[in-house]
Structure formats: C-alpha cells, structure tokens
Design a protein around this motif. Structure first.
Motif, PDB file in Angstrom:
ATOM      1  N   LEU A   4       0.822  -1.201   0.000  1.00 28.07           N
ATOM      2  CA  LEU A   4       0.000   0.000   0.000  1.00 28.07           C
ATOM      3  C   LEU A   4       0.860   1.256   0.000  1.00 28.07           C
ATOM      4  O   LEU A   4       0.378   2.345  -0.344  1.00 28.07           O
ATOM      5  N   LYS A   5       2.123   1.124   0.355  1.00 29.76           N
ATOM      6  CA  LYS A   5       3.026   2.277   0.330  1.00 29.76           C
ATOM      7  C   LYS A   5       3.254   2.775  -1.095  1.00 29.76           C
ATOM      8  O   LYS A   5       3.687   3.911  -1.294  1.00 29.76           O
ATOM      9  N   LEU A 143     -10.581  -7.096   5.922  1.00 30.13           N
ATOM     10  CA  LEU A 143      -9.615  -6.584   4.944  1.00 30.13           C
ATOM     11  C   LEU A 143      -8.408  -5.953   5.628  1.00 30.13           C
ATOM     12  O   LEU A 143      -7.269  -6.095   5.171  1.00 30.13           O
ATOM     13  N   SER A 144      -8.642  -5.253   6.728  1.00 28.27           N
ATOM     14  CA  SER A 144      -7.522  -4.639   7.450  1.00 28.27           C
ATOM     15  C   SER A 144      -6.604  -5.709   8.055  1.00 28.27           C
ATOM     16  O   SER A 144      -5.377  -5.546   8.097  1.00 28.27           O
ATOM     17  N   ASP A 145      -7.188  -6.825   8.509  1.00 30.48           N
ATOM     18  CA  ASP A 145      -6.375  -7.945   9.011  1.00 30.48           C
ATOM     19  C   ASP A 145      -5.562  -8.562   7.869  1.00 30.48           C
ATOM     20  O   ASP A 145      -4.409  -8.952   8.059  1.00 30.48           O
ATOM     21  N   ALA A 264      -8.332  -1.010   4.065  1.00 29.26           N
ATOM     22  CA  ALA A 264      -9.375  -1.592   3.212  1.00 29.26           C
ATOM     23  C   ALA A 264      -9.487  -0.835   1.899  1.00 29.26           C
ATOM     24  O   ALA A 264      -9.596  -1.432   0.820  1.00 29.26           O
ATOM     25  N   ALA A 265      -9.454   0.480   1.991  1.00 28.21           N
ATOM     26  CA  ALA A 265      -9.524   1.302   0.782  1.00 28.21           C
ATOM     27  C   ALA A 265      -8.335   1.016  -0.124  1.00 28.21           C
ATOM     28  O   ALA A 265      -8.474   0.950  -1.359  1.00 28.21           O
ATOM     29  N   ALA A 299     -13.707   2.030   2.489  1.00 27.96           N
ATOM     30  CA  ALA A 299     -13.190   2.532   3.764  1.00 27.96           C
ATOM     31  C   ALA A 299     -14.320   2.757   4.760  1.00 27.96           C
ATOM     32  O   ALA A 299     -14.222   2.385   5.937  1.00 27.96           O
ATOM     33  N   LEU A 300     -15.406   3.347   4.296  1.00 27.75           N
ATOM     34  CA  LEU A 300     -16.550   3.594   5.173  1.00 27.75           C
ATOM     35  C   LEU A 300     -17.169   2.286   5.661  1.00 27.75           C
ATOM     36  O   LEU A 300     -17.558   2.167   6.829  1.00 27.75           O
TER      37      LEU A 300
END
Length: 401
Positions: A4-5, A143-145, A264-265, A299-300
C-alpha cells in the motif's frame, strides 16, 4: 499486488501522472547522467496536450539539474503509453550522448524503456478481489487484518502518517482563500462552504455541506500545488480524506480505526491498479474518480464493521455509476470539472455505504466484473476523452460573464 506504500504517496499536486511521474523520471536522468550539460525533454500524448496546465513543464525545469528545454509533440502516434516523454541528453560539446524514453503510468509511477522495471516487490499473492475475499473468509480475516497479515502491523503506522497528511491537507484547504493559479479564475470555495455549515436546517444538508467542504479543501490544495496524498491519484485526492475526516469528526473514530479503513480502501485501489488502470490518460476519469469513490465506499464500510459482501457491494456500486466518465480538464488544469467531481464522489461514497447496509443480499455484480468493465470502457473511449483536453467540457467550455 504491491505494498500500500506504493498506492498512497505524499507529494505535490496537481497530478500524479503529470507532475510526480515526470519528476521521478527527471531524477532518474540526474542520477544516471551526471556528465550531462544540457537536456531536451519532448512530451507526447496527454503530457503534451495538458502538461502545461498540469505543471509538467514547470516540474521538469525545476528538477533537471542542468540547463534544459521542454518541447511538445502533439502529433506523434503509436505511443507505448499516453503519458510518454523523451529525454535527449547532451555533453559539453553538444553531442547527443543518450536518448531515454519514460512513461508515467499513473499514481506517480514510471517505466523507463529498455530498463528492467525497478518496482516494489509483489507483497500480496492474490490478484483480484475474488481471490482476496476467498482468502479472508478461509482465514476469518477482515480486509484490514488481511493487510496486516502480509505487510505486518507496522503498516498501520505508515497509514497513520498518511492520515495525518490527509487531515493537514483538509485543514489547510479550509483556511485558504483567493484564486487558484492557471488563468481560469477559479475561486477557492472550501472555506466559504465550511463557514455556512451552521446555516443548514437539517442534518442531511449539513452533512452534504461539510463533506463537500472537506473534498473541496483537499482538491483545491491539489490544484494549487499543495502537498496531498494520492488516493489513488492527485486529481482524485479529495474523495477519501473528505469522507474519513467527516466520519471521524461526526462519530469520533480513532486514528487507528481510520488507518484500518485506509487499509481496506488501499486493497480496493490496488485491485483496480493491478487489473485495470488508475490513470485518466489511459482510461478516463472513471479510472481516477471512480476508483477513489470505490476506495472511499470500502473505507466507510470497513469503518462501520460491515462484512466482506457489504464492503464489496459498496465498492462495486460506487464504481459502477462512474463507468464511462471522461477526463476533460478545461485548459489542462486540474480544476474544472475535477474539483467538483471530488465533492460529488465523496457524497456518492456515503450513498454507496447506505445502499450496502440494506441491499447487499440483492446484488448481482462482482467488484472484479465492474473493474474489468471499467478498463474495457476506458480503452473504448476516444483519446479526446482521456486527459487530452481535446474533447468534452474542455472543448465546449465558455466562461460565464
């Protein structure tokens, strides 16, 4: 897919493809040709047609370490990418010592012709949302996990820094007044919108005004050459910060919760980047604003702890209704219609969240399907509608008296 970077990059606006990418290409020339005494740069395609409005010529002149000249070639065909530029390098005796072709492929990334791609390694083995979703369900992950599983918990520190910059960009934009540079006489509106927030009679109109104010703030900072975060590009950098800034202000979500939402986004943005394009010059504004809206909706949904089906539906719904959106910046500037599009997309992301909350069980379209469709649609768009300022509003625009 990459880290993601590589998606969230902090830098100067107004365009990741037209300012960040060419800047990195010029830095490549500086590093690899230290004996150069003069460099001529030839811009092609979208860079030639909208580069002056996007500031490509300015960033190249500022970055190249030796005297230089910028030329525009708007006639060349069969380019390897719509954002192609050549560097012709000369020595002290005015002899040509090298000709380097670079492509600015979107999101600030570049390719150098004939040079093995120096790209970040593939972090995620899954290639599309279906594969990601299957993996997450198998291992009981959000998704964040999933992001933390492949990038480590340290990724959230990076995403917190991204969030700090996003907040700073919005706040700076809310404090600014005056006319944006470029000659269109576009007035900054974020501060005015924000000042009117107490005049709204209903929660709905107040929400609309605030979200739009935040989107305008970030987008106006981008248009003015301020520091922003690509999400996924400079031109669409107002959507995601606007909805997250509003939700944190309204519901008190922590910075760590926001970082998870950014994760997630980022996965949604990565899926589009991997399987289609995030470049307006390659696939129209649907690739930029459409992707930004999908990222914001996802994201929301993550922020509100929705399940994977709901997150997918929110992202798909957001993208689906941007299919066919042209990229037609007036005078090549990232102002009309770009700034307003960020505000509209921010509101649409919130609408997608609402629909996902109660209609997910009725959905018929996969996110991967709409991504594939977006890319096919982008390829079918005439080049006039792909960030060339040769079609659409860019041609028909007439200033009001």
């Amino acid at each position: 897919m990459q880290s993601l970077k590589m998606l969230y990059k902090i830098g100067k606006g107004p365009s990741s493809s037209h300012t960040m990418g060419p800047q990195y290409a010029a830095e490549y020339i500086n590093e690899n040709y230290p004996d150069a005494s003069f460099v001529k740069v030839i811009l092609y395609g979208s860079l030639a047609l909208t580069g002056e409005g996007h500031g490509t010529d300015k960033v190249l002149k500022e970055t190249i370490a030796v005297p230089n000249e910028i030329a525009l070639d708007t006639e060349a065909k069969d380019l390897p990418h719509p954002n192609t530029l050549d560097f012709v390098v000369y020595d002290n005796d005015k002899n040509e010592i090298a000709k380097v072709r670079a492509m600015s492929i979107g999101g600030g990334e570049i390719r150098i012709e004939g040079v093995p791609a120096v790209t970040a390694p593939e972090i995620y083995p899954q290639k599309n949302f279906d594969e990601i979703k299957e993996y997450c369900l198998m291992h009981h992950l959000r998704l964040s996990d999933y992001v933390a599983n492949y990038e480590g918990e340290a990724i959230f520190m990076f995403l917190k820094s991204v969030w700090e910059q996003m907040k700073m960009t919005v706040r700076e934009g809310l404090s600014m007044e005056g006319i944006l540079p470029g000659g269109l006489e576009v007035e900054r509106k974020a501060k005015y919108l924000y000042a009117q927030r107490h005049m709204d009679e209903t929660p709905e109109t107040r929400e609309n005004r605030l979200v739009c104010a935040y989107a305008y703030a970030a987008s106006e900072q981008n248009a003015g050459g301020g520091t922003i975060t690509t999400a996924p590009t400079c031109g669409a950098s107002g959507v995601l910060p606007a909805v997250l800034f509003y939700m944190q202000e309204k519901k008190g979500f922590t910075d760590f919760e926001i970082a998870k939402a950014l994760a997630a986004a980022g996965i949604v943005g990565n899926v589009v980047k991997q399987n289609a394009s995030i470049s307006g010059a390659e696939a129209g504004c649907q690739a930029e604003i459409g992707t930004a809206c999908s990222m914001a909706a996802a994201a929301l949904a993550e922020l509100h702890f929705m399940d994977l089906d709901q997150i997918e539906y929110a992202a798909e719904n957001a993208m689906e209704h941007y299919l066919g959106l042209t990229c037609d910046p007036v005078c090549g500037l990232v102002q009309i219609p770009c700034i307003e599009r960020n505000a509209v997309a921010a509101m649409r992301a919130i609408n997608a969240l609402s629909l996902a909350n109660f209609l997910t069980s009725t959905r018929k379209v996969k996110f991967d399907t709409v991504v594939e469709t977006m890319y096919q649609t982008g390829k079918d768009l005439k080049h006039h509608y792909r960030e060339t300022s040769e079609g659409g509003l860019a041609v028909n625009y007439q200033a009001l008296d």
